[in-house]
Motif scaffolding. Structure first.
Motif, PDB file in Angstrom:
ATOM      1  N   ALA A 149       0.838  -1.206   0.000  1.00  0.00           N
ATOM      2  CA  ALA A 149       0.000   0.000   0.000  1.00  0.00           C
ATOM      3  C   ALA A 149       0.871   1.252   0.000  1.00  0.00           C
ATOM      4  N   ALA A 150       1.949   1.234   0.783  1.00  0.00           N
ATOM      5  CA  ALA A 150       2.862   2.386   0.818  1.00  0.00           C
ATOM      6  C   ALA A 150       3.578   2.558  -0.513  1.00  0.00           C
ATOM      7  N   ILE A 151       3.956   1.450  -1.140  1.00  0.00           N
ATOM      8  CA  ILE A 151       4.618   1.521  -2.445  1.00  0.00           C
ATOM      9  C   ILE A 151       3.661   2.080  -3.499  1.00  0.00           C
ATOM     10  N   ALA A 152       2.406   1.652  -3.431  1.00  0.00           N
ATOM     11  CA  ALA A 152       1.409   2.145  -4.387  1.00  0.00           C
ATOM     12  C   ALA A 152       1.199   3.652  -4.238  1.00  0.00           C
ATOM     13  N   ALA A 153       1.143   4.127  -2.995  1.00  0.00           N
ATOM     14  CA  ALA A 153       0.953   5.562  -2.770  1.00  0.00           C
ATOM     15  C   ALA A 153       2.122   6.362  -3.335  1.00  0.00           C
ATOM     16  N   GLY A 158       3.057   9.798  -5.716  1.00  0.00           N
ATOM     17  CA  GLY A 158       4.224  10.521  -5.222  1.00  0.00           C
ATOM     18  C   GLY A 158       4.056  11.049  -3.813  1.00  0.00           C
ATOM     19  N   VAL A 159       3.197  10.412  -3.001  1.00  0.00           N
ATOM     20  CA  VAL A 159       2.966  10.856  -1.620  1.00  0.00           C
ATOM     21  C   VAL A 159       3.184   9.672  -0.685  1.00  0.00           C
ATOM     22  N   SER A 160       3.248   9.969   0.598  1.00  0.00           N
ATOM     23  CA  SER A 160       3.326   8.896   1.583  1.00  0.00           C
ATOM     24  C   SER A 160       1.956   8.267   1.762  1.00  0.00           C
ATOM     25  N   LEU A 161       1.929   7.099   2.375  1.00  0.00           N
ATOM     26  CA  LEU A 161       0.677   6.381   2.563  1.00  0.00           C
ATOM     27  C   LEU A 161      -0.326   7.211   3.371  1.00  0.00           C
ATOM     28  N   LEU A 167      -6.112   4.467   0.527  1.00  0.00           N
ATOM     29  CA  LEU A 167      -5.089   3.457   0.797  1.00  0.00           C
ATOM     30  C   LEU A 167      -4.756   3.401   2.288  1.00  0.00           C
ATOM     31  N   HIS A 168      -4.695   4.564   2.897  1.00  0.00           N
ATOM     32  CA  HIS A 168      -4.348   4.658   4.311  1.00  0.00           C
ATOM     33  C   HIS A 168      -5.396   3.968   5.181  1.00  0.00           C
ATOM     34  N   GLY A 169      -6.667   4.271   4.944  1.00  0.00           N
ATOM     35  CA  GLY A 169      -7.723   3.670   5.747  1.00  0.00           C
ATOM     36  C   GLY A 169      -7.787   2.158   5.589  1.00  0.00           C
ATOM     37  N   GLU A 237      -8.247   8.844  -7.169  1.00  0.00           N
ATOM     38  CA  GLU A 237      -7.253   9.900  -7.123  1.00  0.00           C
ATOM     39  C   GLU A 237      -6.521   9.835  -5.788  1.00  0.00           C
ATOM     40  N   VAL A 238      -5.526  10.686  -5.643  1.00  0.00           N
ATOM     41  CA  VAL A 238      -4.685  10.624  -4.454  1.00  0.00           C
ATOM     42  C   VAL A 238      -5.491  10.849  -3.182  1.00  0.00           C
TER      43      VAL A 238
END
Length: 465
Positions: A149-153, A158-161, A167-169, A237-238
């Protein structure tokens, strides 16, 4: 040698070349104004000052600085203040990428002590309920599934998870599953023990076997996967909100305070974070109660060993409270995670040894086994009053598992709405104030630790909340 004041320049002008005297007087003036020391031969005696408002002003400005220059304590205080300000400026200058680089080694190193923690927790001599072991082991699932999930973000946006809510939730929900399973299994075992169960057959099935809680983990993890897969198929989206922000108030309805940044957590994501904190604290309280039921006070050491991990969770929530604007909290969380896994491993090792566990022959020379197994600690009956969130399990002991979880998540939902829509009325969440952020982590952690200390010394202590 003597300090030269401004009045000494008058006599200098009378004796020296005008241009040289003027230059020297200017240097002396600048040095005095900057708090530096200017020296001249002892023959240049100071002339008496004339009483004038100009001289009085200069005396107020210049003289204290010269005095501080001679004062060792004053100089040390100024030096320390400058060092502190310099360190604070340096800490604030560290970029998010640098902070993530600092956090990486700590997160990686924390894996090994956690595996040791699970091993010692699960040794047969401890008689740990099987479902509790499954719950703590599920944290490994959270760790390994959070990595993609962190790699995908990072690759997609181009942001952190933490800055991509959907993705974070989805990732953080796995941590809630970990704590949820641990609490349910511990609660069922405690209720059975307090009801008079003395043999393994009288214990609930979740305490005898791994399978019931394992299947619960599988079901809840599948549900968490769906919450990530559905938006992933819809070209998110992000800042696509987790679960479509179905619990958030309509934006047109929120007419108070400052506008939220785009990376603000949704209510659902806040509930996940709050419930993880509360569930973990409840699990710590269950371990404390298990010490009384099992007759082994080393279980209280497990509660102490888990304290840094709870502080790690507080750090994560503080990071989000400031809208992820204090990047130095990320390596702090990683450090507390590594520390907590290590102290938890040591606590369960002491527990295993106290219950008669012996290390394998290959490790007998590496591990200390001289920990007292007959430690005498007063097991005074504790107050039944509510001491804190850790005692929610005891306070709601009359509820079944479903109503217990409903009340727990209901309370977390109320807190989440208060945080999300209350902090927009304040200014500090929008400022990256490192010291304030550290105080949000340090003060609750210190109070939490002191509360357990007081409770170990005085069982009737009722806490502050």
């Amino acid at each position: 040698m003597r300090v030269v004041g401004l009045r000494s320049c008058a006599s200098l002008r009378a004796r020296a070349h005008p241009s040289i005297a003027s230059l020297l007087c200017w240097l002396l003036f600048v040095s005095n104004r900057s708090g530096c020391l200017a020296f001249a031969p002892a023959s240049l005696h100071r002339q008496p000052r004339r009483a004038s408002s100009w001289n009085a002003d200069i005396k107020q400005i210049v003289r204290p600085r010269v005095k501080n220059s001679y004062s060792k304590n004053g100089f040390d205080n100024i030096h320390r203040l400058n060092m502190f300000e310099g360190a604070l400026d340096y800490a604030n200058s560290i970029t998010p990428d640098q902070c993530e680089a600092l956090a990486g080694p700590f997160f990686g190193a924390s894996l090994f002590p956690y595996i040791a923690f699970l091993y010692f927790l699960n040794v047969e001599e401890n008689e740990t309920p099987k479902g509790v072991t499954v719950g703590f082991a599920t944290c490994l699932l959270f760790v390994f599934l959070t990595i993609p999930a962190a790699i995908a973000a990072k690759l997609l946006y181009g942001v952190s998870l933490a800055d991509s809510d959907w993705l974070h939730g989805s990732a953080e929900s796995l941590l809630t599953i970990t704590n949820l399973v641990t609490v349910i299994a511990f609660r069922q075992a405690l209720n059975a023990k307090e009801a008079g169960a003395t043999t393994v057959d009288e214990m609930p099935i979740s305490a005898q076997r791994y399978s019931p809680m394992t299947w619960l983990v599988v079901g809840l993890t599948t549900l968490a996967g769906v919450t990530a897969a559905v938006p992933a198929l819809a070209s998110p989206e992000v800042h696509t909100p987790y679960l479509g922000a179905f619990m958030d108030l309509p934006k047109d309805f929120v007419s108070w305070g400052q506008p939220e940044p785009e990376n603000a957590l949704t209510v659902a994501t806040w509930i996940i974070h709050w419930s993880s904190l509360v569930e973990f604290l409840v699990a710590m309280g269950f371990a404390w109660r298990w010490a009384d039921i099992s007759g082994n006070p080393k279980w209280k050491g497990v509660t102490w060993g888990l304290l840094p991990l709870h502080s790690s969770g507080i750090t994560a929530c503080t990071y989000h409270l400031f809208y992820n604007r204090i990047p130095l909290l990320v390596p702090l969380q990683a450090f507390l995670t590594c520390l907590g896994n290590t102290t938890a491993a040591w606590a369960t090792f002491r527990l295993a040894v106290s219950n008669g566990w012996q290390p394998p022959e290959q490790l007998s020379n590496l591990l200390p086994t001289n920990i007292s197994q007959d430690e005498k600690i007063s097991m005074t009956e504790e107050s039944s009053s509510l001491i804190g969130f850790e005692d929610l399990g005891e306070a709601l002991a009359g509820d079944n598992d479903y109503t217990f979880l409903l009340k727990l998540f209901g309370g977390c939902a109320i807190a989440s709405y208060a945080i999300k829509y209350g902090e927009v009325l304040l200014d500090f969440p929008f400022d990256a104030n490192l010291l304030l952020g550290l105080s949000f982590v340090g003060i609750p952690s210190i109070l939490n630790a002191f509360k357990w200390y007081k409770r170990s010394q005085d069982p009737s202590f009722e806490g502050w909340f």
